[in-house]
Design a protein around this motif. Sequence first.
Motif, PDB file in Angstrom:
ATOM      1  N   SER A 222      73.962  54.164  63.372  1.00  0.00           N
ATOM      2  CA  SER A 222      75.505  54.221  63.187  1.00  0.00           C
ATOM      3  C   SER A 222      76.249  54.049  64.602  1.00  0.00           C
ATOM      4  O   SER A 222      75.593  53.707  65.593  1.00  0.00           O
ATOM      5  CB  SER A 222      75.496  55.840  62.776  1.00  0.00           C
ATOM      6  N   ILE A 223      77.258  53.978  64.332  1.00  0.00           N
ATOM      7  CA  ILE A 223      78.375  53.620  65.804  1.00  0.00           C
ATOM      8  C   ILE A 223      78.028  54.420  66.660  1.00  0.00           C
ATOM      9  O   ILE A 223      78.420  54.148  68.088  1.00  0.00           O
ATOM     10  CB  ILE A 223      79.678  53.267  65.207  1.00  0.00           C
ATOM     11  N   THR A 224      77.885  55.782  66.537  1.00  0.00           N
ATOM     12  CA  THR A 224      77.616  56.533  67.690  1.00  0.00           C
ATOM     13  C   THR A 224      76.256  56.732  68.187  1.00  0.00           C
ATOM     14  O   THR A 224      76.170  57.395  69.135  1.00  0.00           O
ATOM     15  CB  THR A 224      78.136  58.052  67.129  1.00  0.00           C
ATOM     16  N   ALA A 225      75.380  55.908  67.776  1.00  0.00           N
ATOM     17  CA  ALA A 225      73.996  55.637  68.275  1.00  0.00           C
ATOM     18  C   ALA A 225      74.106  55.250  69.870  1.00  0.00           C
ATOM     19  O   ALA A 225      74.855  54.178  69.942  1.00  0.00           O
ATOM     20  CB  ALA A 225      73.191  55.212  67.483  1.00  0.00           C
ATOM     21  N   GLY A 226      73.226  55.799  70.682  1.00  0.00           N
ATOM     22  CA  GLY A 226      73.088  54.942  71.942  1.00  0.00           C
ATOM     23  C   GLY A 226      73.964  55.949  73.074  1.00  0.00           C
ATOM     24  O   GLY A 226      75.225  55.506  73.223  1.00  0.00           O
ATOM     25  N   LEU A 227      73.397  56.839  73.650  1.00  0.00           N
ATOM     26  CA  LEU A 227      73.961  57.919  74.235  1.00  0.00           C
ATOM     27  C   LEU A 227      74.751  57.315  75.256  1.00  0.00           C
ATOM     28  O   LEU A 227      76.118  57.497  75.602  1.00  0.00           O
ATOM     29  CB  LEU A 227      73.172  59.077  74.681  1.00  0.00           C
ATOM     30  N   ILE A 228      74.038  56.438  76.434  1.00  0.00           N
ATOM     31  CA  ILE A 228      74.685  55.873  77.579  1.00  0.00           C
ATOM     32  C   ILE A 228      75.762  55.148  77.312  1.00  0.00           C
ATOM     33  O   ILE A 228      77.089  55.283  77.720  1.00  0.00           O
ATOM     34  CB  ILE A 228      73.676  55.221  78.322  1.00  0.00           C
ATOM     35  N   ASN A 233      81.764  54.447  76.881  1.00  0.00           N
ATOM     36  CA  ASN A 233      83.028  54.157  75.755  1.00  0.00           C
ATOM     37  C   ASN A 233      84.130  55.434  75.995  1.00  0.00           C
ATOM     38  O   ASN A 233      85.244  55.195  76.188  1.00  0.00           O
ATOM     39  CB  ASN A 233      82.582  54.193  74.264  1.00  0.00           C
ATOM     40  N   ASP A 234      83.264  56.476  76.217  1.00  0.00           N
ATOM     41  CA  ASP A 234      84.316  57.868  76.195  1.00  0.00           C
ATOM     42  C   ASP A 234      84.877  57.633  77.783  1.00  0.00           C
ATOM     43  O   ASP A 234      86.446  57.964  77.618  1.00  0.00           O
ATOM     44  CB  ASP A 234      83.265  58.975  76.455  1.00  0.00           C
ATOM     45  N   VAL A 235      84.252  57.324  78.816  1.00  0.00           N
ATOM     46  CA  VAL A 235      85.007  57.151  79.876  1.00  0.00           C
ATOM     47  C   VAL A 235      86.187  56.042  79.764  1.00  0.00           C
ATOM     48  O   VAL A 235      87.082  56.460  80.412  1.00  0.00           O
ATOM     49  CB  VAL A 235      83.966  56.779  81.171  1.00  0.00           C
ATOM     50  N   ARG A 260      88.806  66.123  82.436  1.00  0.00           N
ATOM     51  CA  ARG A 260      87.968  65.495  80.979  1.00  0.00           C
ATOM     52  C   ARG A 260      87.262  64.252  81.467  1.00  0.00           C
ATOM     53  O   ARG A 260      85.989  63.858  81.372  1.00  0.00           O
ATOM     54  CB  ARG A 260      88.768  65.121  79.801  1.00  0.00           C
ATOM     55  N   LEU A 261      88.023  63.395  82.090  1.00  0.00           N
ATOM     56  CA  LEU A 261      87.548  61.917  82.848  1.00  0.00           C
ATOM     57  C   LEU A 261      86.564  62.149  83.667  1.00  0.00           C
ATOM     58  O   LEU A 261      85.285  61.593  83.901  1.00  0.00           O
ATOM     59  CB  LEU A 261      88.912  61.141  83.042  1.00  0.00           C
ATOM     60  N   ALA A 262      87.101  63.202  84.751  1.00  0.00           N
ATOM     61  CA  ALA A 262      85.974  63.412  85.673  1.00  0.00           C
ATOM     62  C   ALA A 262      84.699  64.152  85.071  1.00  0.00           C
ATOM     63  O   ALA A 262      83.722  63.592  85.528  1.00  0.00           O
ATOM     64  CB  ALA A 262      86.398  64.397  86.686  1.00  0.00           C
ATOM     65  N   GLU A 263      84.879  64.837  84.332  1.00  0.00           N
ATOM     66  CA  GLU A 263      83.518  65.131  83.653  1.00  0.00           C
ATOM     67  C   GLU A 263      82.694  64.234  82.887  1.00  0.00           C
ATOM     68  O   GLU A 263      81.681  64.253  82.886  1.00  0.00           O
ATOM     69  CB  GLU A 263      83.884  66.473  82.730  1.00  0.00           C
ATOM     70  N   ALA A 264      83.401  63.413  82.116  1.00  0.00           N
ATOM     71  CA  ALA A 264      82.648  62.293  81.436  1.00  0.00           C
ATOM     72  C   ALA A 264      81.960  61.220  82.318  1.00  0.00           C
ATOM     73  O   ALA A 264      81.150  60.976  82.171  1.00  0.00           O
ATOM     74  CB  ALA A 264      83.551  61.780  80.678  1.00  0.00           C
ATOM     75  N   ARG A 265      82.617  61.200  83.572  1.00  0.00           N
ATOM     76  CA  ARG A 265      82.170  60.147  84.525  1.00  0.00           C
ATOM     77  C   ARG A 265      80.598  60.735  85.123  1.00  0.00           C
ATOM     78  O   ARG A 265      79.754  60.213  85.165  1.00  0.00           O
ATOM     79  CB  ARG A 265      82.981  59.783  85.682  1.00  0.00           C
ATOM     80  N   SER A 266      80.741  62.285  85.299  1.00  0.00           N
ATOM     81  CA  SER A 266      79.702  62.855  85.822  1.00  0.00           C
ATOM     82  C   SER A 266      78.277  63.040  84.738  1.00  0.00           C
ATOM     83  O   SER A 266      77.378  62.828  85.038  1.00  0.00           O
ATOM     84  CB  SER A 266      80.192  64.462  86.014  1.00  0.00           C
ATOM     85  N   HIS A 267      78.960  63.076  83.387  1.00  0.00           N
ATOM     86  CA  HIS A 267      77.964  63.088  82.480  1.00  0.00           C
ATOM     87  C   HIS A 267      77.246  61.808  82.535  1.00  0.00           C
ATOM     88  O   HIS A 267      75.957  61.839  82.284  1.00  0.00           O
ATOM     89  CB  HIS A 267      78.689  63.210  81.097  1.00  0.00           C
ATOM     90  N   ALA A 269      77.092  59.666  85.018  1.00  0.00           N
ATOM     91  CA  ALA A 269      76.071  59.313  85.911  1.00  0.00           C
ATOM     92  C   ALA A 269      74.813  60.136  85.665  1.00  0.00           C
ATOM     93  O   ALA A 269      73.595  59.710  86.160  1.00  0.00           O
ATOM     94  CB  ALA A 269      76.817  59.869  87.327  1.00  0.00           C
ATOM     95  N   TYR A 270      74.829  61.407  85.365  1.00  0.00           N
ATOM     96  CA  TYR A 270      73.630  62.250  84.933  1.00  0.00           C
ATOM     97  C   TYR A 270      72.817  61.321  84.283  1.00  0.00           C
ATOM     98  O   TYR A 270      71.468  61.572  84.212  1.00  0.00           O
ATOM     99  CB  TYR A 270      74.177  63.479  84.222  1.00  0.00           C
ATOM    100  N   GLN A 271      73.414  60.887  82.957  1.00  0.00           N
ATOM    101  CA  GLN A 271      72.430  60.350  82.053  1.00  0.00           C
ATOM    102  C   GLN A 271      71.681  58.936  82.586  1.00  0.00           C
ATOM    103  O   GLN A 271      70.635  58.684  82.428  1.00  0.00           O
ATOM    104  CB  GLN A 271      73.262  60.093  80.797  1.00  0.00           C
ATOM    105  N   ARG A 272      72.549  58.372  83.418  1.00  0.00           N
ATOM    106  CA  ARG A 272      71.753  57.205  84.117  1.00  0.00           C
ATOM    107  C   ARG A 272      70.772  57.431  84.982  1.00  0.00           C
ATOM    108  O   ARG A 272      69.843  56.762  85.270  1.00  0.00           O
ATOM    109  CB  ARG A 272      73.101  56.433  84.969  1.00  0.00           C
ATOM    110  N   LEU A 273      71.200  58.570  85.858  1.00  0.00           N
ATOM    111  CA  LEU A 273      70.059  59.358  86.718  1.00  0.00           C
ATOM    112  C   LEU A 273      68.735  59.680  85.966  1.00  0.00           C
ATOM    113  O   LEU A 273      67.561  59.156  86.332  1.00  0.00           O
ATOM    114  CB  LEU A 273      70.618  60.374  87.484  1.00  0.00           C
TER     115      LEU A 273
END
Length: 316
Positions: A222-228, A233-235, A260-267, A269-273
């Motif tokens: 589905s279109i929401t598959a693929g977390l990173i 997209n959210d950012v 919200r944007l700052a937290e999305a950027r942290s999220h 980075a966390y997933q990329r880490l």
Amino acid sequence: MSVRVSVIVPAYNVEPYLRRAVTSALGQTEPSVEILVVDDGSTDGTLAVARSLEGPRVRVFESEGNLGPSAARNRAIEAAQGEWVAVLDADDWYAPVRLARLLAVAYEEAADLVIDDQHIVADGDDRPFTTQFETSGTPLTERQIVDPVAFVRSNRPGFGSLRYGSGKALMRRAFLDAHVLRYDERVRGVEDSVLYVRCLARGARFVVVPEAYYYRRKREGSITAGLIRMIENDVDVNALVLEEPEIQAVPELAEALRERLAEARSHLAYQRLLAAARSGAFGEAVAVAAGHPAVVPFGVRKLAHRLVGPGRLGAD
């Protein structure tokens, strides 16, 4: 009889699911309903299924190629005849009483948008295993009138949240037309949330009911598959919306979106880490952490959420 609700159904490669979606809309206890299916360039048998369902209350449209769900929805809205517009994704379905219940709330509350909770169903099953609000750890027990800041904060990344932005709203057509609002065709994946926040910035009355009348199918592909990819997209979308004059004109909303944007950027980075660490690319993981210091407290907070649950973490 005039049409009270127009149900818009964007459809792309959903041949196994579309019939159930449309049938659920036709089976509503609210009788004055029309269904508008827009085939968005499907390459399977979706269009044939849609054509087989055409009738007095079901109209079918074809897109020239795959233009995305926002474009498909906009085409349906332009053709809609109802006082209200309701969204139904083609792989989901409605409980029979959904539109009647949401309409009753809309009239009682003089609402412009109404959403309900969503049953979440695994692909291949008919039985929900949870609801969207239950996953937050702090489900609703009564009706809520949601202001713009509460809406934005409900969509926090990485923690249990109510995620009002994922709701499928019943929308007053006159409000959308008065403010020249439609789905943003540049956006895929969070198009509902973007439209809702723009409505709220223009004074929409947004009501949430705690009951679940919508069944959302959780499936791979589905279109929401693929977390990173989804968080990227959210950012991008939050940054886009934040720049709009109508958003900046509501200082509390703009500040909530900046947070919200700052937290999305942290999220992100966390997933990329995590992805780098899991693949053994430890140098890349270190570089991600060094380039985004907020990733460490974000990770600690996410771990705490998992250990003690959102109900023990205040605003989480």
